[in-house]
Design a protein around this motif. Structure first.
Motif, short mmCIF file in Angstrom:
data_model
loop_
_atom_site.label_atom_id
_atom_site.label_comp_id
_atom_site.label_asym_id
_atom_site.label_seq_id
_atom_site.Cartn_x
_atom_site.Cartn_y
_atom_site.Cartn_z
N CYS A 7 0.85 -1.19 0.00
CA CYS A 7 0.00 0.00 0.00
C CYS A 7 0.89 1.25 0.00
O CYS A 7 2.11 1.16 0.09
CB CYS A 7 -0.92 -0.01 1.22
SG CYS A 7 -0.04 0.12 2.78
N LEU A 8 0.27 2.40 -0.05
CA LEU A 8 0.99 3.67 -0.09
C LEU A 8 1.87 3.89 1.13
O LEU A 8 3.01 4.33 1.01
CB LEU A 8 -0.03 4.81 -0.22
CG LEU A 8 0.50 6.23 -0.29
CD1 LEU A 8 1.34 6.41 -1.55
CD2 LEU A 8 -0.66 7.22 -0.29
N SER A 35 -12.61 3.74 -6.40
CA SER A 35 -11.29 4.15 -6.88
C SER A 35 -11.23 5.57 -7.43
O SER A 35 -10.14 6.05 -7.72
CB SER A 35 -10.82 3.18 -7.96
OG SER A 35 -11.63 3.28 -9.11
N THR A 73 -5.30 2.71 0.76
CA THR A 73 -4.99 2.16 -0.57
C THR A 73 -5.86 0.95 -0.86
O THR A 73 -6.00 0.06 -0.03
CB THR A 73 -3.50 1.74 -0.65
OG1 THR A 73 -2.68 2.90 -0.47
CG2 THR A 73 -3.17 1.09 -1.98
N ASN A 88 -5.29 -4.30 -7.43
CA ASN A 88 -4.99 -2.95 -7.91
C ASN A 88 -3.65 -2.98 -8.66
O ASN A 88 -2.61 -3.27 -8.07
CB ASN A 88 -4.92 -2.02 -6.70
CG ASN A 88 -4.46 -0.63 -7.00
OD1 ASN A 88 -4.16 -0.27 -8.12
ND2 ASN A 88 -4.40 0.18 -5.96
N ALA A 91 -0.64 -1.19 -7.17
CA ALA A 91 -0.11 -1.58 -5.86
C ALA A 91 1.13 -2.49 -5.96
O ALA A 91 1.77 -2.74 -4.95
CB ALA A 91 -1.19 -2.31 -5.06
#
Length: 135
Positions: A7-8, A35, A73, A88, A91
């Motif tokens: 994730c971020l 999203s 995320t 995603n 990701a």
């Protein structure tokens, strides 16, 4: 094609096997709300979480959406029976190298955007029939 992702904020890390390097885009209203646009995904096998645990949102009777509880995320859309995983595409630590090969729920796509090029496109009814095994 083993891949790692995160994730971020880095609180969630995962490993999975890509079914293909190609990506797909979902235009359904739920994915667009989730999203902020089409959900661009890669179909994979099950995810193994090597760091942290995502939060699951039960978005329907048959599927859930996984996301990082810290940064939000979007990690994955998956069926509850574990037969389908759409991760995603952004990701992954190494992005998929394929092309946009599929658009689903094309009948729900707003007129405000369009992807160029030819590819397979499926309506919502066609997608639901495919999941039901009636394709």
């Amino acid at each position: 094609m083993a891949r790692t992702g995160r994730c971020l904020c880095g609180a969630i890390e995962f490993e999975t096997e890509l079914q293909s390097e190609d990506v797909g885009a979902c235009h359904c209203s739920m994915c667009r709300k989730w999203s902020g646009g089409p959900y661009v995904e890669v179909q994979t096998g099950p995810l193994t979480f090597t760091k942290g645990e995502p939060t699951a949102y039960n978005s329907s009777d048959w599927a859930e959406r996984l996301f990082c509880p810290t940064c939000g995320t979007h990690i994955c859309y998956r069926t509850k029976d574990g037969s389908f995983h759409a991760v995603n595409a952004a990701a992954f630590d190494s992005p998929p190298t394929g092309t946009l090969a599929l658009e689903v729920f094309i009948d729900e796509k707003p007129d405000t955007y369009a992807f160029e090029g030819e590819r397979k496109r499926m309506t919502g009814a066609e997608v639901m029939a495919a999941f039901a095994g009636n394709d």
